[in-house]
Design an enzyme around this catalytic site. Structure first.
Site, short mmCIF file in Angstrom:
data_model
loop_
_atom_site.label_atom_id
_atom_site.label_comp_id
_atom_site.label_asym_id
_atom_site.label_seq_id
_atom_site.Cartn_x
_atom_site.Cartn_y
_atom_site.Cartn_z
CE LYS A 1 -4.01 -2.19 1.79
NZ LYS A 1 -5.29 -2.02 2.37
CB CYS A 2 4.40 2.05 0.28
SG CYS A 2 4.50 2.07 2.06
#
EC number: 2.8.1.-
Length: 109
Positions: free
Chosen positions: A107-108
């Site tokens: 999710k980065c």
């Protein structure tokens, strides 16, 4: 590509190790230097925490997961976004996993 003690270590375009088994503390120090981070005992605690998390769950923790897991194991004073942001100003989950030699959290950005 990173040169660590004369050994070429492959990285992706963002500087994450391609082969986590090539990680050691010298690799973390080299990456920290590139990230302009001076490693302290607090950094090492988070780096090893993230590595243990990865071993247990086979994934790099996103920030919410990291904060929650650290709060449960290390207490609220260390398991909070402010504390982690102070240590890893470019993003705690992103920089801690990079220094730990692990894949970039999904999710980065």
């Amino acid at each position: 590509m990173l040169n660590i003690n004369g050994i070429e270590v492959e990285t992706d375009k963002d500087g994450y190790l391609l082969h986590s088994q090539q990680w050691n503390e010298d690799a973390a120090r080299a990456i920290a230097q590139l990230e302009s981070i001076e490693l302290t005992d607090a950094h090492w605690e988070v780096i090893y925490f993230v590595r243990d998390f990865y071993q247990e769950y086979n994934t790099s923790p996103a920030i919410r997961m990291l904060v929650k897991a650290m709060a449960e194991k290390l207490g609220a004073d260390k398991g909070n976004s402010r504390y982690l942001q102070h240590l890893f100003p470019e993003g705690p989950a992103k920089q801690a996993t990079k220094l730990a030699g692990l894949p970039k959290p999904a999710k980065c950005l």
